[in-house]
Structure formats: structure tokens, C-alpha cells
Scaffold this active site. Structure first.
Site, PDB file in Angstrom:
ATOM      1  N   ASP A 163       0.703  -1.151  -0.016  1.00  0.00           N
ATOM      2  CA  ASP A 163       0.113   0.088   0.024  1.00  0.00           C
ATOM      3  C   ASP A 163       0.658   1.181  -0.072  1.00  0.00           C
ATOM      4  O   ASP A 163       1.973   1.264  -0.635  1.00  0.00           O
ATOM      5  CB  ASP A 163      -0.845   0.037   1.288  1.00  0.00           C
ATOM      6  CG  ASP A 163      -2.520   0.584   0.890  1.00  0.00           C
ATOM      7  OD1 ASP A 163      -2.168   1.911   0.942  1.00  0.00           O
ATOM      8  OD2 ASP A 163      -3.311   0.158   0.896  1.00  0.00           O
ATOM      9  N   HIS A 209      -3.622   5.997   3.965  1.00  0.00           N
ATOM     10  CA  HIS A 209      -4.379   4.901   3.419  1.00  0.00           C
ATOM     11  C   HIS A 209      -3.974   3.649   4.083  1.00  0.00           C
ATOM     12  O   HIS A 209      -4.478   2.615   4.234  1.00  0.00           O
ATOM     13  CB  HIS A 209      -4.613   5.067   2.070  1.00  0.00           C
ATOM     14  CG  HIS A 209      -5.317   3.916   1.167  1.00  0.00           C
ATOM     15  ND1 HIS A 209      -4.964   2.562   1.066  1.00  0.00           N
ATOM     16  CD2 HIS A 209      -6.804   3.848   0.995  1.00  0.00           C
ATOM     17  CE1 HIS A 209      -5.719   1.872   0.473  1.00  0.00           C
ATOM     18  NE2 HIS A 209      -6.897   2.742   0.442  1.00  0.00           N
ATOM     19  N   SER A 379     -11.229  -0.813  -0.270  1.00  0.00           N
ATOM     20  CA  SER A 379      -9.970  -1.032   0.202  1.00  0.00           C
ATOM     21  C   SER A 379     -10.170  -1.457   1.679  1.00  0.00           C
ATOM     22  O   SER A 379      -9.078  -2.022   2.141  1.00  0.00           O
ATOM     23  CB  SER A 379      -9.204   0.533   0.280  1.00  0.00           C
ATOM     24  OG  SER A 379      -8.641   0.479  -1.028  1.00  0.00           O
TER      25      SER A 379
END
Length: 669
Positions: A163, A209, A379
Site C-alpha cells: 500500500d 491509506h 480498500s
């Protein structure tokens, strides 16, 4: 490094202009000769300008790898990828020049494949004080009850999160992280030093994120601080492949291989290969168009990694996204707080499972240093599944990808068509995962069991072709033959097994004909054996997409004349709601449009579309073309004649009129 994005403009509604409709535009619409396409006619999913991933054929000399000449451009070797005979090349090229060079590369006899370097983007009750904010999504998958069986501490499992990196200083990740690696190679990473052993999230203005996904998988739990992770004992391997909200396919491929313990040129070996890999990222390009990614997935899976991916957030068929549409991954769609498919979540036969992703209420997890927050998306759904698989593998270290998926599917709670928001509930896979039920199934396994798996489990074929699929059989408690059957295949086809059913060994080869009818098919291969008077059964699914062969006939083509009212400072349009219909058959036909305005506008953008698969959508299998000048979409004023529009097969990368209008902020036509 320049990047090419499909821009989004949000426009205010405009009123119809006042002008006299007396203009004429005429020309010819024709079908491109078979095997020929004009590179400028496609507008790809986001890709890095001038960058190519190239794989050479076996026995090609290494001298072929540096440099390359394509379409008059000299491509310099950037670096070899971890994949065998595969390299990243770069040149200073504009988008249209990139596609022109790509066509030249793809025509070379010494190259196995070449494609752009696509840009992918981001998709016992604990005593943690913020746990109540997580109760809706953890409760939805029966996780608190699962922790009574397994917290992940029995046999800690290594989970790689590929990520945007992590914030190592976050107190809820203390002691949870293994040494990772930063594969993000562009200079805008925020740390200024390209690839290095530090996967810290240093992106300017980061939303963290990667840290959010990491916290869902395995934030420190029962520590009187912050939030809870799904697996209390998971060891997290942070692997940075994106920065901010995007990264490149080339970096992801190397990151995926390294996470699984495979060698990557110029990077130290990974001493902690991941047993589970989470990919909460993706892009709108079909996996069939990115063979380098599929190969990396195949190699990581062969090393024993279980790969979990986000389905994507475009409310479309997940098979049109990568890695969601790739074979060998567990593709996860998102549910909201009501237990329905979230409105943004991709769907379709490629979905394996659903998990909480949030909508009006997001998923709560770790963000910046000592910070927490809610995010929503597939996600967030994927790491719920990765975390539950970590619990399962902690309970049973020998758990395979096939067995883990089979158990999660068997114990999931199906969504109804209404909950899925689709005509068939199967477009939401087996349904919402149930962590407690899955662990109970592991804790009290049946005396005999059978697990089937298919490789590949996702196929894209043209009509009247065929492919071979390896069906593997995992028996537990018995060793006898297994009878196999198959359903859901295209009408008129006869799939066959070799060796034929019943199968005494551990695998058989399924030959799967595509038939002549385009469409998307979900095939079920079922196995059955009789052991001590008991019936033992297993099942695996294969997604088969039969892509239409474009019809060499312009009859039925619709030609749109969209009025451009203003281009600066913001584009304003009056979309054509009454397209011209071509009734003449053949490879080409003339067109004439009368009654067009000659004042009060900038001009018209003209496009032609033949709905070959008759689904009223501009998608793969159709024919489409813009009127262009020197490769660029042109704006034309009446009175003009002699225009030529070439119809070409729609690819996942084609900028159709439908996509264009959506990007401009107009409703889908």
C-alpha cells in the site's frame, strides 16, 4: 515523471443555446481493417507517459533489452523487473506517442508482450477505547465471537500490506511491524530517495491509506489504546508501492514478488515472506491486458501466498479492474452498515466474498501518528478478509488458499438480490464473511473433506476458442476417486476432463470451450466421493468471459454530434440525444447530419458507436470511433464535408463517448 490522468470536470447545468439550425456535416464511417487499430483512438486507464513493461521471448539475446527502438523513439532501459525476461523502459513521449510506440513494440517478433506502465490507485471483547466505533463492521462479520476461538496469537501469521506505507510511530502499531521495504520509485515519494528499506508513509498531504488498512488487519489489540485489529497476533510486513493515492504497475509487480519471498533485482531478499498479502489498490484495466501482473500473482501464489484484493469502487463489473479481475486472487466487495452492497462497490461473477467497507458510516482504524479516523471503500473490505484468514491460518498453519476460500465461501451469509442491488445475488459472491463460523469449521472439521481449486479461475476468451484449466483436488481423511461435474458453461459446449471423471489423482485438466455466444459465465466444478457411506463434496468456480467478435458491418452504427458550447475556462456541452442511425450495410457508409447550429457554439465533437453486444453500454465487444485530426479529438463547425470516422474494437482503455460524458460531469447517456 509525468503522469497521464483521465481528468474529471464537474460542470453546472447549462441551458440550450439560441441559434438557427441550418448547418450540415457529412462524411463516411468505416470499420478499421482487421488487425489494424489507430493508437490515438484509445484513451487508456491512467498510465505513465513514455513508460512500457516489456517481456522478451525465450532465447532472445540480452542485447535486445537495451535500448529499444519503437515508432521512431529510442526507449532507454530503466531497470529489469523481478519477472524473468521483463524490463521497464522509458522515453520522453506524449500520450499519443506512447500508444504509437506501444503498437510497434507489440508487433515485434522478439517481444512476448508489451503494455503501458499503468497507474493503480487506492480501494473476547477488547478494551480499546475506540473499539465502539468499530462495532458495526466487526459485529457484521461476527468477529467478537470469533476471538473467543482464536485471536491470531496461537501461530502468528505474516501479513503483507502492499500500500502507501506505514507510520511506524503510531502507538497502535508498536511491536506489530516487521522490517518492510519501499518500492515506490518516483521522486515525488516525499522521502526523496526512491527505493529503500524504509516503508514510512512520507507522501505530502497523505491520507495514510496504508496505515488505515494496516490497522484493520492487525492493530495492537486489548492494549487499552485506540482501536482493535482483526488479528491480534498477526505480524505486519509493510511494503510501500504507492504514494498518496497512486503508484505504478511496475513498482507493484516487484513489491508483490518481494512480499512473497521472491527475488527482485537490486533489492535485498525478504527474510519474512508473507503468508497472506493484502492489495487494497487497483485500476480500470482488465487483467487480460496486464499479463505482467498476472504472472507476478501466479508466482507469488506458487510460493504459498494467499492474495486478497479490493474489488474496486466504480460500481461496475470487477472483471474490468486489476488486480480484482485477475486469476488466483480472492476478490472482495464492500457492504455498508445496513449489510447491503455499498453503492460504490464493484460487483459481478468475479467477486468471491463481501466484507464491511462502509458508506454513510466508515470503517474506523489507524491513520496518522497517534491519530484515528474513518474511511470507506473496498480498500477497507479486503483487510477484513485478510485478517480473518490470518486468524484461520493461526488456528491451522497448513491452511491453503483453496481451503481458506472454500471455508469462507461455505460459511458466508449470502446476500439477497435486493441486498446485492443486482439481478443475481451471485454478483456479490458467496456473501458476507462470518469469522466465527469459519473458525468453528476449522475447530471441528468433518472426518472427510474435499477442496477443489481451479487455475486459472478467470478466463477471457473469444468465441469458438478454448482454454485449459487445472483442477486440483485436496482430500482429507480419504484417498479414493472423485467424480467431477461442471455446470454453467456456455450453451452448446462440452467441457472435458483429462484424466476423465472419476479422478483418482490430485489433479485433472479441464478443457473449456468458449462456444459462440458472448457473455459472462460463472462455471461451477463440483466433486463428489462416497466414503464409509458418507457423501463428501467440494466445489470451485471459474469465471469465463466470452468477448464478442466485432461484426464487420457498419449497419446499426449511431453517430453523435455533441455541441461544445464553451471550452474556456470550463468545457460546457449540449449532449446529442438523437443520434444519426446508419441503416446501410457494409464495411463503410456515408452519413449526413442536417439541422445543425452554425452560431452560438464552438463546434461539434462527433463520435460513432455500434452496440455489437446489444447491452446498451459502450464497452468491450463494441465498435467505436471519434472524428480526429492528427490523432486528437476534433471540434468541427458546420458546414463540413469529407469527414472520416473509423470504428475500432472497444478496449478497456478506450475513451468512449460514455466515459467522456461521465468525466465531464454529465449523466450517463
Amino acid at each position: 515523471m509525468r503522469r497521464y490522468w483521465l481528468g474529471l470536470l464537474l460542470l453546472a447545468a447549462c441551458t440550450s443555446p439560441q441559434f438557427s439550425p441550418n448547418g450540415v456535416i457529412s462524411g463516411t464511417v468505416r470499420i478499421a481493417p482487421q488487425g489494424q487499430t489507430h493508437p490515438a483512438s484509445v484513451e487508456p486507464a491512467p498510465f505513465v507517459e513514455g513508460e512500457f513493461i516489456v517481456r522478451f521471448r525465450p532465447r532472445v539475446g540480452l542485447q535486445s533489452a537495451e535500448p529499444l527502438s519503437a515508432g521512431g523513439a529510442v526507449l532507454e532501459l530503466v531497470r529489469p523487473l523481478g519477472l524473468e525476461r521483463t524490463f521497464l523502459y522509458r522515453a520522453r513521449l506524449a500520450p499519443g506517442e506512447t500508444l504509437a510506440a506501444l503498437q510497434t513494440l507489440q508487433a515485434r517478433g522478439d517481444i512476448e508482450y508489451a503494455h503501458p506502465n499503468y497507474i493503480l490507485s487506492t480501494q473476547a471483547t477488547p478494551n480499546d477505547p475506540l473499539y465502539p466505533s468499530q462495532s458495526w463492521h466487526y459485529g457484521a462479520i461476527n468477529l467478537p465471537a470469533a476471538w473467543d476461538i482464536e485471536t491470531g496469537a496461537s501461530n502468528p501469521v505474516t501479513v503483507a500490506v502492499i500500500d502507501g506505507g506505514v507510520v511506524r510511530g503510531h502507538p497502535d502499531l508498536a511491536g506489530r511491524l516487521l522490517p518492510g521495504y519501499d518500492f515506490y520509485s518516483n521522486a515525488d515519494s516525499g522521502d526523496g530517495d526512491g527505493r529503500d528499506p524504509d516503508p514510512e508513509d512520507t507522501a505530502p498531504g497523505s491520507t495514510f491509506h496504508g496505515n488505515h488498512v494496516t490497522g484493520i488487519v492487525g492493530a495492537a489489540t486489548n492494549n487499552n489504546r485506540g482501536v482493535a485489529g482483526v488479528s491480534w497476533g498477526a505480524r505486519i510486513l509493510p511494503v510501500r508501492a504507492i504514494s498518496g493515492s497512486s503508484g505504478t504497475l511496475a513498482d507493484l509487480i516487484d513489491a508483490l514478488r518481494w512480499a512473497a519471498g521472491l527475488e527482485v533485482s537490486g533489492v535485498p531478499s525478504n527474510p519474512n515472506p508473507a503468508q497472506i498479502i493484502n492489495l487494497s489498490l487497483g485500476g480500470p484495466v482488465a487483467c487480460a491486458n496486464v499479463p505482467a501482473l498476472q504472472q507476478a500473482i501466479d508466482e507469488a501464489k506458487a510460493r504459498g501466498a494467499i492474495i486478497v484484493v479490493a474489488a474496486g469502487n466504480a460500481n461496475t463489473d470487477a472483471s474490468t479492474f486489476s488486480p480484482a479481475g485477475c486469476s488466483g486472487v480472492i476478490t472482495v466487495g464492500a457492504t455498508n452498515e445496513q449489510g447491503n452492497r455499498a453503492s460504490y462497490s464493484n460487483h459481478g461473477p468475479r467477486i468471491d466474498l463481501m466484507a464491511p467497507g462502509g458508506e454513510n458510516q466508515g470503517v474506523y482504524s489507524t491513520t496518522g501518528n497517534e491519530q484515528y479516523g474513518a474511511m470507506a471503500g473496498t480498500s477497507m473490505a479486503a483487510p477484513h478478509v485478510a485478517g480473518v484468514l490470518a486468524l484461520m491460518k493461526s488456528r491451522k498453519p497448513s491452511l491453503s488458499a483453496a481451503e481458506g476460500l472454500a471455508i469462507l465461501r461455505e460459511t458466508a451469509r449470502p446476500l439477497s438480490p435486493a441486498q446485492c442491488g443486482r439481478p443475481s445475488a451471485s454478483e456479490c459472491g458467496a456473501g458476507l464473511i462470518d469469522a466465527r463460523a469459519a473458525l468453528e469449521r476449522l475447530s471441528t472439521p468433518p472426518a472427510y473433506s474435499l477442496v477443489l481449486s481451479a487455475s486459472p479461475n478467470a478466463l477471457f476468451l473469444r468465441p469458438n476458442t478454448s482454454a485449459q484449466v487445472t483442477i486440483a483436488l485436496e482430500r482429507s481423511g480419504f484417498s479414493g476417486p472423485v467424480s467431477l461435474s461442471i455446470s454453467g458453461h456456455p450453451s452448446g459446449t462440452t467441457p472435458s476432463f483429462n484424466p476423465p471423471s472419476p479422478v483418482a489423482g490430485n489433479q485433472t485438466i479441464l478443457t473449456l470451450p468458449a462456444g459462440s455466444t458472448p457473455g459472462s459465465y460463472t462455471l461451477a466444478v463440483r466433486g463428489r466421493a462416497s466414503v464409509s457411506g458418507q457423501s463428501v463434496e467440494g466445489e470451485t468456480r471459474i469465471v469465463l468471459v466470452v468477448q464478442p467478435t466485432p461484426s464487420p458491418d457498419v449497419q446499426g452504427t449511431r453517430i453523435y454530434f455533441d455541441a461544445v458550447l464553451r471550452e474556456q475556462p470550463t468545457l460546457s456541452l449540449q449532449p446529442d440525444t438523437n443520434p444519426l442511425l446508419i441503416t446501410q450495410s457494409g464495411l463503410q457508409a456515408p452519413f449526413v447530419r442536417t439541422g445543425l447550429a452554425t452560431t452560438g457554439l464552438v463546434g461539434y465533437r462527433i463520435s460513432a458507436w455500434k452496440d455489437v453486444n446489444n447491452n446498451n453500454r459502450q464497452d468491450e465487444g463494441d465498435l467505436f470511433g471519434w472524428y480526429r485530426v492528427n490523432g486528437a479529438i476534433a471540434t468541427v463547425m458546420p458546414d463540413r464535408s469529407g469527414l472520416e470516422i473509423t470504428l475500432e474494437p472497444v478496449l478497456s482503455t478506450t475513451l468512449t463517448r460514455e466515459k467522456w460524458l461521465q468525466q465531464m460531469g454529465y449523466p450517463s447517456p
